[in-house]
Design a protein around this motif. Structure first.
Motif, PDB file in Angstrom:
ATOM      1  N   GLN A 139     153.419  47.197 130.418  1.00 31.15           N
ATOM      2  CA  GLN A 139     154.257  48.038 129.566  1.00 31.15           C
ATOM      3  C   GLN A 139     153.424  48.997 128.713  1.00 31.15           C
ATOM      4  O   GLN A 139     153.838  50.106 128.469  1.00 31.15           O
ATOM      5  CB  GLN A 139     155.114  47.154 128.654  1.00 31.15           C
ATOM      6  N   LYS A 140     152.274  48.541 128.267  1.00 35.98           N
ATOM      7  CA  LYS A 140     151.463  49.366 127.376  1.00 35.98           C
ATOM      8  C   LYS A 140     150.024  49.341 127.859  1.00 35.98           C
ATOM      9  O   LYS A 140     149.414  48.283 128.007  1.00 35.98           O
ATOM     10  CB  LYS A 140     151.572  48.846 125.940  1.00 35.98           C
ATOM     11  N   LEU A 141     149.477  50.520 128.083  1.00 35.25           N
ATOM     12  CA  LEU A 141     148.150  50.677 128.666  1.00 35.25           C
ATOM     13  C   LEU A 141     147.287  51.500 127.717  1.00 35.25           C
ATOM     14  O   LEU A 141     147.756  52.473 127.122  1.00 35.25           O
ATOM     15  CB  LEU A 141     148.278  51.406 130.015  1.00 35.25           C
ATOM     16  N   GLY A 142     146.025  51.097 127.574  1.00 32.26           N
ATOM     17  CA  GLY A 142     145.090  51.831 126.736  1.00 32.26           C
ATOM     18  C   GLY A 142     143.772  52.053 127.445  1.00 32.26           C
ATOM     19  O   GLY A 142     143.416  51.329 128.371  1.00 32.26           O
ATOM     20  N   PHE A 143     143.051  53.083 127.007  1.00 34.20           N
ATOM     21  CA  PHE A 143     141.754  53.426 127.584  1.00 34.20           C
ATOM     22  C   PHE A 143     140.758  53.651 126.454  1.00 34.20           C
ATOM     23  O   PHE A 143     141.085  54.271 125.445  1.00 34.20           O
ATOM     24  CB  PHE A 143     141.874  54.701 128.429  1.00 34.20           C
ATOM     25  N   ILE A 144     139.533  53.164 126.657  1.00 28.07           N
ATOM     26  CA  ILE A 144     138.449  53.335 125.687  1.00 28.07           C
ATOM     27  C   ILE A 144     137.288  54.051 126.375  1.00 28.07           C
ATOM     28  O   ILE A 144     136.822  53.624 127.428  1.00 28.07           O
ATOM     29  CB  ILE A 144     137.894  51.980 125.181  1.00 28.07           C
ATOM     30  N   ASP A 145     136.775  55.116 125.745  1.00 32.94           N
ATOM     31  CA  ASP A 145     135.583  55.815 126.222  1.00 32.94           C
ATOM     32  C   ASP A 145     134.382  55.238 125.465  1.00 32.94           C
ATOM     33  O   ASP A 145     134.125  55.600 124.315  1.00 32.94           O
ATOM     34  CB  ASP A 145     135.720  57.314 125.973  1.00 32.94           C
ATOM     35  N   THR A 146     133.677  54.330 126.103  1.00 34.13           N
ATOM     36  CA  THR A 146     132.560  53.633 125.466  1.00 34.13           C
ATOM     37  C   THR A 146     131.478  54.609 124.997  1.00 34.13           C
ATOM     38  O   THR A 146     130.880  54.421 123.934  1.00 34.13           O
ATOM     39  CB  THR A 146     131.950  52.602 126.433  1.00 34.13           C
ATOM     40  N   SER A 178     124.118  54.556 112.744  1.00 36.17           N
ATOM     41  CA  SER A 178     123.175  53.781 111.948  1.00 36.17           C
ATOM     42  C   SER A 178     122.096  53.160 112.836  1.00 36.17           C
ATOM     43  O   SER A 178     120.903  53.172 112.487  1.00 36.17           O
ATOM     44  CB  SER A 178     123.922  52.686 111.187  1.00 36.17           C
ATOM     45  N   ILE A 179     122.512  52.631 113.977  1.00 34.85           N
ATOM     46  CA  ILE A 179     121.557  52.060 114.933  1.00 34.85           C
ATOM     47  C   ILE A 179     120.562  53.132 115.362  1.00 34.85           C
ATOM     48  O   ILE A 179     119.348  52.894 115.388  1.00 34.85           O
ATOM     49  CB  ILE A 179     122.280  51.469 116.159  1.00 34.85           C
ATOM     50  N   GLU A 200     104.967  52.733 127.625  1.00 33.53           N
ATOM     51  CA  GLU A 200     105.207  51.569 126.763  1.00 33.53           C
ATOM     52  C   GLU A 200     106.218  51.894 125.669  1.00 33.53           C
ATOM     53  O   GLU A 200     107.100  51.087 125.373  1.00 33.53           O
ATOM     54  CB  GLU A 200     103.892  51.090 126.140  1.00 33.53           C
ATOM     55  N   LEU A 201     106.089  53.078 125.087  1.00 34.33           N
ATOM     56  CA  LEU A 201     107.023  53.494 124.047  1.00 34.33           C
ATOM     57  C   LEU A 201     108.443  53.581 124.609  1.00 34.33           C
ATOM     58  O   LEU A 201     109.389  53.073 124.005  1.00 34.33           O
ATOM     59  CB  LEU A 201     106.611  54.838 123.454  1.00 34.33           C
ATOM     60  N   ALA A 202     108.584  54.202 125.760  1.00 34.74           N
ATOM     61  CA  ALA A 202     109.906  54.338 126.380  1.00 34.74           C
ATOM     62  C   ALA A 202     110.505  52.968 126.694  1.00 34.74           C
ATOM     63  O   ALA A 202     111.691  52.720 126.434  1.00 34.74           O
ATOM     64  CB  ALA A 202     109.809  55.184 127.640  1.00 34.74           C
ATOM     65  N   GLU A 203     109.690  52.075 127.218  1.00 32.75           N
ATOM     66  CA  GLU A 203     110.178  50.735 127.560  1.00 32.75           C
ATOM     67  C   GLU A 203     110.590  49.967 126.300  1.00 32.75           C
ATOM     68  O   GLU A 203     111.678  49.373 126.259  1.00 32.75           O
ATOM     69  CB  GLU A 203     109.114  49.959 128.325  1.00 32.75           C
ATOM     70  N   ASP A 204     109.737  49.986 125.280  1.00 31.10           N
ATOM     71  CA  ASP A 204     110.047  49.281 124.044  1.00 31.10           C
ATOM     72  C   ASP A 204     111.297  49.858 123.370  1.00 31.10           C
ATOM     73  O   ASP A 204     112.152  49.119 122.870  1.00 31.10           O
ATOM     74  CB  ASP A 204     108.863  49.342 123.066  1.00 31.10           C
ATOM     75  N   TYR A 205     111.390  51.176 123.359  1.00 31.75           N
ATOM     76  CA  TYR A 205     112.544  51.839 122.757  1.00 31.75           C
ATOM     77  C   TYR A 205     113.829  51.435 123.486  1.00 31.75           C
ATOM     78  O   TYR A 205     114.827  51.086 122.854  1.00 31.75           O
ATOM     79  CB  TYR A 205     112.363  53.358 122.793  1.00 31.75           C
ATOM     80  N   ASN A 206     113.801  51.493 124.804  1.00 31.40           N
ATOM     81  CA  ASN A 206     114.993  51.140 125.588  1.00 31.40           C
ATOM     82  C   ASN A 206     115.393  49.675 125.397  1.00 31.40           C
ATOM     83  O   ASN A 206     116.586  49.364 125.307  1.00 31.40           O
ATOM     84  CB  ASN A 206     114.784  51.458 127.061  1.00 31.40           C
ATOM     85  N   LEU A 207     114.411  48.786 125.327  1.00 33.68           N
ATOM     86  CA  LEU A 207     114.721  47.373 125.079  1.00 33.68           C
ATOM     87  C   LEU A 207     115.400  47.182 123.725  1.00 33.68           C
ATOM     88  O   LEU A 207     116.426  46.499 123.617  1.00 33.68           O
ATOM     89  CB  LEU A 207     113.453  46.522 125.147  1.00 33.68           C
ATOM     90  N   ARG A 208     114.836  47.792 122.695  1.00 32.32           N
ATOM     91  CA  ARG A 208     115.408  47.664 121.342  1.00 32.32           C
ATOM     92  C   ARG A 208     116.793  48.300 121.282  1.00 32.32           C
ATOM     93  O   ARG A 208     117.712  47.752 120.688  1.00 32.32           O
ATOM     94  CB  ARG A 208     114.488  48.333 120.308  1.00 32.32           C
ATOM     95  N   ARG A 209     116.934  49.457 121.914  1.00 35.81           N
ATOM     96  CA  ARG A 209     118.228  50.157 121.928  1.00 35.81           C
ATOM     97  C   ARG A 209     119.278  49.283 122.621  1.00 35.81           C
ATOM     98  O   ARG A 209     120.388  49.131 122.121  1.00 35.81           O
ATOM     99  CB  ARG A 209     118.091  51.495 122.632  1.00 35.81           C
ATOM    100  N   ASN A 210     118.914  48.714 123.741  1.00 39.76           N
ATOM    101  CA  ASN A 210     119.856  47.854 124.458  1.00 39.76           C
ATOM    102  C   ASN A 210     120.245  46.633 123.630  1.00 39.76           C
ATOM    103  O   ASN A 210     121.400  46.223 123.633  1.00 39.76           O
ATOM    104  CB  ASN A 210     119.279  47.428 125.809  1.00 39.76           C
ATOM    105  N   GLU A 211     119.283  46.048 122.915  1.00 40.10           N
ATOM    106  CA  GLU A 211     119.582  44.908 122.049  1.00 40.10           C
ATOM    107  C   GLU A 211     120.583  45.299 120.965  1.00 40.10           C
ATOM    108  O   GLU A 211     121.561  44.592 120.722  1.00 40.10           O
ATOM    109  CB  GLU A 211     118.304  44.406 121.368  1.00 40.10           C
ATOM    110  N   ALA A 265     124.041  46.185 122.359  1.00 36.65           N
ATOM    111  CA  ALA A 265     124.762  45.001 122.848  1.00 36.65           C
ATOM    112  C   ALA A 265     125.539  44.377 121.690  1.00 36.65           C
ATOM    113  O   ALA A 265     126.688  43.948 121.853  1.00 36.65           O
ATOM    114  CB  ALA A 265     123.789  43.993 123.457  1.00 36.65           C
ATOM    115  N   SER A 266     124.932  44.358 120.520  1.00 39.48           N
ATOM    116  CA  SER A 266     125.608  43.850 119.330  1.00 39.48           C
ATOM    117  C   SER A 266     126.813  44.733 118.991  1.00 39.48           C
ATOM    118  O   SER A 266     127.891  44.232 118.660  1.00 39.48           O
ATOM    119  CB  SER A 266     124.623  43.822 118.164  1.00 39.48           C
ATOM    120  N   LEU A 267     126.632  46.042 119.070  1.00 46.12           N
ATOM    121  CA  LEU A 267     127.738  46.968 118.822  1.00 46.12           C
ATOM    122  C   LEU A 267     128.855  46.753 119.834  1.00 46.12           C
ATOM    123  O   LEU A 267     130.035  46.754 119.484  1.00 46.12           O
ATOM    124  CB  LEU A 267     127.247  48.421 118.864  1.00 46.12           C
ATOM    125  N   GLN A 268     128.493  46.545 121.085  1.00 49.77           N
ATOM    126  CA  GLN A 268     129.489  46.326 122.137  1.00 49.77           C
ATOM    127  C   GLN A 268     130.304  45.065 121.857  1.00 49.77           C
ATOM    128  O   GLN A 268     131.525  45.061 122.010  1.00 49.77           O
ATOM    129  CB  GLN A 268     128.813  46.231 123.505  1.00 49.77           C
TER     130      GLN A 268
END
Length: 166
Positions: free
Chosen positions: A25-32, A44-45, A104-115, A118-121
């Motif tokens: 009856q009721k449908l919603g969509f979220i753009d992550t 803030s992140i 190394e910077l790119a890898e560390d940044y991506n790991l921290r960003r994903n962490e 994930a909390s925001l998600q």
């Protein structure tokens, strides 16, 4: 006989699809992506990550600048022949160090960003589930190729997330 069985199967399948579609009856969509860009928590992140990784980024920029100066000096021809070979080796070593540090910077940044995201998600999912229960949604979809804007509740989710942060 086989045609009758096939026809019966198709009609039955079609009727089940109609019943399923009518039950929603009721449908919603979220753009992550928008939630990740526009919510206060996401912003803030991003600021925290920029602050955390700024010193390493500056160091990387300094390495790049030093390497470019060395390259220009070698290409200018002003370095004596005896020193030229050593300067070329030094430049190659600096280039390798730069590439390693950048990776190394790119890898560390991506790991921290994903962490962090994930909390925001998880938090966004809680808000979405609460909203679905309170407002009587039967189905909420995240990320799709095309959605009619009348189903888009992304702004309401961002608003709810932002209100939660305050």
């Amino acid at each position: 006989m086989l045609k009758k069985i096939f026809l019966t199967f198709v009609v039955t399948l079609f009727s089940y699809n109609l019943v399923w579609a009518e039950s929603i009856q009721k449908l919603g969509f979220i753009d992550t992506g928008r939630v990740y860009q526009q919510s206060i928590q996401a912003q803030s992140i991003q600021k925290d990550l920029d602050k955390e990784f700024a010193p390493r980024q500056k160091k990387l920029q300094a390495m790049q600048t030093e390497g470019l100066k060395l390259k220009e000096a070698i290409e200018s021809g002003k370095i004596p022949v005896a020193e030229r070979e050593n300067k070329i080796k030094q430049m190659l070593q600096m280039d390798e160090q730069y590439k390693t540090a950048a990776a190394e910077l790119a890898e560390d940044y991506n790991l921290r960003r994903n962490e962090e995201f994930a909390s925001l998600q998880q938090n966004a999912n809680k808000v979405i589930i609460d909203m679905a229960r309170k407002e009587g949604y039967d189905l909420i979809i995240q990320d799709a190729i095309f959605v009619n804007s009348k189903f888009d509740i992304t702004d309401a989710v961002i608003k709810a997330l932002n209100a939660q942060k305050q």
